[in-house]
Design an enzyme around this catalytic site. Structure first.
Site, PDB file in Angstrom:
ATOM      1  N   HIS A 184       0.820  -1.217   0.000  1.00 43.99           N
ATOM      2  CA  HIS A 184       0.000   0.000   0.000  1.00 43.99           C
ATOM      3  C   HIS A 184       0.846   1.256   0.000  1.00 43.99           C
ATOM      4  O   HIS A 184       0.461   2.273  -0.539  1.00 43.99           O
ATOM      5  CB  HIS A 184      -0.958  -0.013   1.184  1.00 43.99           C
ATOM      6  N   GLU A 411     -14.933  -5.093 -21.125  1.00 42.89           N
ATOM      7  CA  GLU A 411     -14.819  -5.347 -19.685  1.00 42.89           C
ATOM      8  C   GLU A 411     -15.278  -6.759 -19.340  1.00 42.89           C
ATOM      9  O   GLU A 411     -15.125  -7.212 -18.213  1.00 42.89           O
ATOM     10  CB  GLU A 411     -15.705  -4.368 -18.910  1.00 42.89           C
ATOM     11  N   ASP A 435     -12.886  -4.089 -14.485  1.00 39.32           N
ATOM     12  CA  ASP A 435     -13.954  -5.084 -14.584  1.00 39.32           C
ATOM     13  C   ASP A 435     -13.491  -6.321 -15.339  1.00 39.32           C
ATOM     14  O   ASP A 435     -13.891  -7.435 -15.012  1.00 39.32           O
ATOM     15  CB  ASP A 435     -15.193  -4.471 -15.251  1.00 39.32           C
ATOM     16  N   CYS A 482      -8.330   1.943 -20.369  1.00 44.00           N
ATOM     17  CA  CYS A 482      -8.692   3.001 -19.424  1.00 44.00           C
ATOM     18  C   CYS A 482      -8.856   2.473 -18.005  1.00 44.00           C
ATOM     19  O   CYS A 482      -9.258   3.198 -17.116  1.00 44.00           O
ATOM     20  CB  CYS A 482      -9.958   3.720 -19.874  1.00 44.00           C
TER      21      CYS A 482
HETATM   22  C1  PEP Z   1     -12.914  -0.596 -15.685  1.00 40.48           C
HETATM   23  O1  PEP Z   1     -13.756  -1.425 -15.365  1.00 40.48           O
HETATM   24  O2  PEP Z   1     -11.705  -0.873 -15.869  1.00 40.48           O
HETATM   25  C2  PEP Z   1     -13.289   0.818 -15.867  1.00 40.48           C
HETATM   26  C3  PEP Z   1     -12.431   1.687 -16.369  1.00 40.48           C
HETATM   27  O3  PEP Z   1     -14.522   1.185 -15.453  1.00 40.48           O
HETATM   28  P1  PEP Z   1     -14.926   1.376 -13.901  1.00 40.48           P
HETATM   29  O4  PEP Z   1     -13.682   1.252 -13.078  1.00 40.48           O
HETATM   30  O5  PEP Z   1     -15.573   2.700 -13.801  1.00 40.48           O
HETATM   31  O6  PEP Z   1     -15.872   0.225 -13.705  1.00 40.48           O
HETATM   32 MG    MG Z   2     -15.863  -0.905 -15.480  1.00 38.86          MG
END
Ligand code: PEP
Ligand code: MG
Length: 551
Positions: A184, A411, A435, A482
């Site tokens: 962490h 995802e 995800d 992302c």
């Molecule tokens: C992800 O799932 O990687 C994503 C960018 O969306 P969130 O974290 O908002 O679910």
């Molecule tokens: Mg997501």
């Protein structure tokens, strides 16, 4: 000894005096209990509840990544296996304090034996035990030192409950004896852009008040440096800070191939910092964050005003906006399909929007209006898309409502496996590794007990990323990443090697990712990725990548 070594986190450097983390509470005596077992168990159970509530409150105050860590810790304080073990020890004659100490220490030892990510969670357990014992003794829990002036924090290891309270304007750098690249301390240092050196074997030898130079790039710590050494370090700190804020060159690989670096944002208030840190646009704007408290669906006008202010901050640049991703960890009252046993597997993302098409139509209409009002280049994507049919549904509707560039988020493993079809039917794909990891590893990303599975370095996740990268390459469709994985500098290089054409991340990570990419050509990144794909676990993948860069 003048120089100490450890694992550096980030590229920054700091000079300053040391303040050590206060020492842990004295170990509870092994004396036999003099009170009755039920009374002692009641006291311990109340102490567990106090600590768990306190950690939850800290979690809420902290928000973001720290929130998840503290929530996981709060659950440790209520873990039935640990609570049963403590009660059994009290039944066998132990005092409450000693029972807590022994039960947690034994559990932490088991984690250390398992190694890797789990071993690094042992510090979190130790911290929970210390907090419970402090409540039982009626003394304050060990915490951050108090100081009016900036200092370098030296500790055995830092617990999440302490690190969230850490003031980045006060703390110049972090040095810990324990911990590895995913502890962490390292995660926090990265997110605050603080220099850190972890795993410093002789950190216990550094005393309060010693002046240190902490060089995160080399992992070296100089104790009591000379005036010349301090002057050289200060020169470098000034240069690094100029580079951080002035040399905001667009992301590129070593041979100059551009690799756009974009920002993940959740509100228009975050735009200024992203621009300041050199974001070349936005790779993920999480629109659901704007409406978490709304009970009714927002109007087209209300939405258009929000989106216009975001697009206006990036004139002439790309802004990827994600349609409302409701459900599971981000419930929206106006897009709710009722109680679900497994909300992560329920009517969420595009599924919820499709079931409430009027809401989706309003959002796309508002987005198209915002693009017309600004000079940004708007790309719009749908969250949680499963396959070709859903891709076609979204892209057609988006086009009908005036969106020029429409894409999907990858995802769900199903989408990755069908990526060859999907990439031909949309304008871009953006991989959400958070995800994608949760669903690939079948481990709830919100649940502390399975947190060790939520590791995007796992080759199973990376093999799916490769399928998407290959599909994008064949179809000529851009593939961005992302998820949080893009903010880990070395993993970012692996993602490029797997075919990512842009990376989007929390703005604080831009500086380090930009620097790391400059060390590789695409061919080198691809060779690194090939090695990592052959690993059998996340830990092995990470180790192989680290060995590759030092070879
Ligand atoms: C992800 O799932 O990687 C994503 C960018 O969306 P969130 O974290 O908002 O679910
Ligand atoms: Mg997501």
């Amino acid at each position: 000894m003048k120089e100490l070594c450890g694992i550096g986190v980030g590229r920054a450097m700091a000079v300053g005096p040391v303040l050590r983390m206060p020492v842990a509470l004295a170990e509870p005596a092994r004396a036999r209990r003099t009170t009755g077992a039920p009374a002692e168990q009641r006291l311990v159970s109340a102490a567990f509840a106090t600590v768990s509530t306190d950690l939850l409150e800290r979690a809420e105050a902290a928000g973001g990544e720290a929130q998840e860590v503290l929530e996981a810790q709060s659950m440790m304080a209520m873990d039935p296996t640990l609570v049963d073990d403590v009660n059994a020890r009290i039944d066998a004659g132990s005092t409450g304090e000693r029972a807590v100490f022994d039960a947690f220490a034994e559990f932490a030892e088991r984690l250390i034996e398992l190694g890797g990510y789990l071993a690094e969670r042992a510090a979190d357990l130790h911290d929970v035990a210390q907090r419970v014992i402090a409540v039982l003794r009626g003394v304050p829990a060990p915490g951050l030192p108090e100081s009016l002036t900036p200092y370098i924090l030296v500790a055995r290891d830092l617990a999440p409950a302490d690190t969230v309270l850490l003031d980045p304007l006060k703390v110049l750098a972090l040095v810990t004896r324990d911990g590895g690249p995913t502890s962490h301390t390292a995660i926090l240092a990265r997110s605050l852009s603080l220099p850190a050196v972890v795993g410093v074997e002789h950190a216990d030898d550094i005393s309060d008040g010693t002046i240190l130079i902490v060089d995160a790039e080399t992992g070296r710590i100089t104790m009591a440096p000379s005036a010349d050494e301090i002057a050289t370090a200060e020169e470098r700190i000034a240069r690094l800070s100029r580079e951080q804020y002035l040399d905001l060159a667009p992301g590129a690989l070593r041979d100059g191939e551009p690799l756009p670096l974009l920002a993940n944002l959740g509100s228009s208030a975050d735009c200024a910092q992203a621009v300041r840190l050199g974001a070349e646009g936005v790779g993920l704007f999480r629109t659901e964050f704007l409406f978490l408290d709304s009970t009714a669906a927002p109007t087209v006008a209300e939405q258009q005003a929000h989106y216009t202010s975001v697009l206006a901050a990036f004139p002439g640049q790309k802004v990827v906006v994600r349609c409302l991703d409701a459900g599971a960890d981000k419930p929206l009252k106006f897009l709710h399909g009722g109680l679900e046993e497994n909300p992560a597997l329920g009517l969420r993302g595009l599924r919820a929007l499709r079931a409430n098409e009027a809401v989706l139509r309003d959002q796309l209409t508002a987005l198209a209006g915002a693009e017309r009002a600004t000079s940004a280049e708007l790309w719009v994507m749908a969250p949680m898309v499963t396959d070709l049919a859903e891709t076609r549904y979204f892209v057609e509707l988006a086009r009908e409502l005036g969106i020029r560039v429409a894409g999907v988020m990858a995802e769900i493993p199903a989408l990755a496996l069908m990526a060859d079809q999907v990439a031909l039917a949309c304008d871009f794909v953006s991989i959400g590794t958070n995800d994608l990891t949760q669903y690939t590893m079948a481990a709830d990303r919100m649940l502390g007990s399975v947190a060790s599975y939520q590791d995007p370095w796992h080759p199973a996740v990376l093999r799916l990323v490769k399928l998407i990268g290959n599909a994008g390459h064949s179809a000529g469709t851009p593939v961005g990443v992302c998820g949080e994985a893009a903010s880990d500098p070395l993993l970012a290089v692996v993602l490029v090697g797997l075919g990512a054409t842009s990376l989007s991340m929390t703005p604080a990570a831009l500086v380090d990712v930009r620097a790391e990419l400059l060390r590789f050509t695409r061919a080198e990144a691809a060779r690194l990725a090939t090695q990592v794909l052959g690993a059998s676990s996340a830990a092995e993948a990470r180790a192989l990548a680290q060995a590759f860069t030092t070879a």
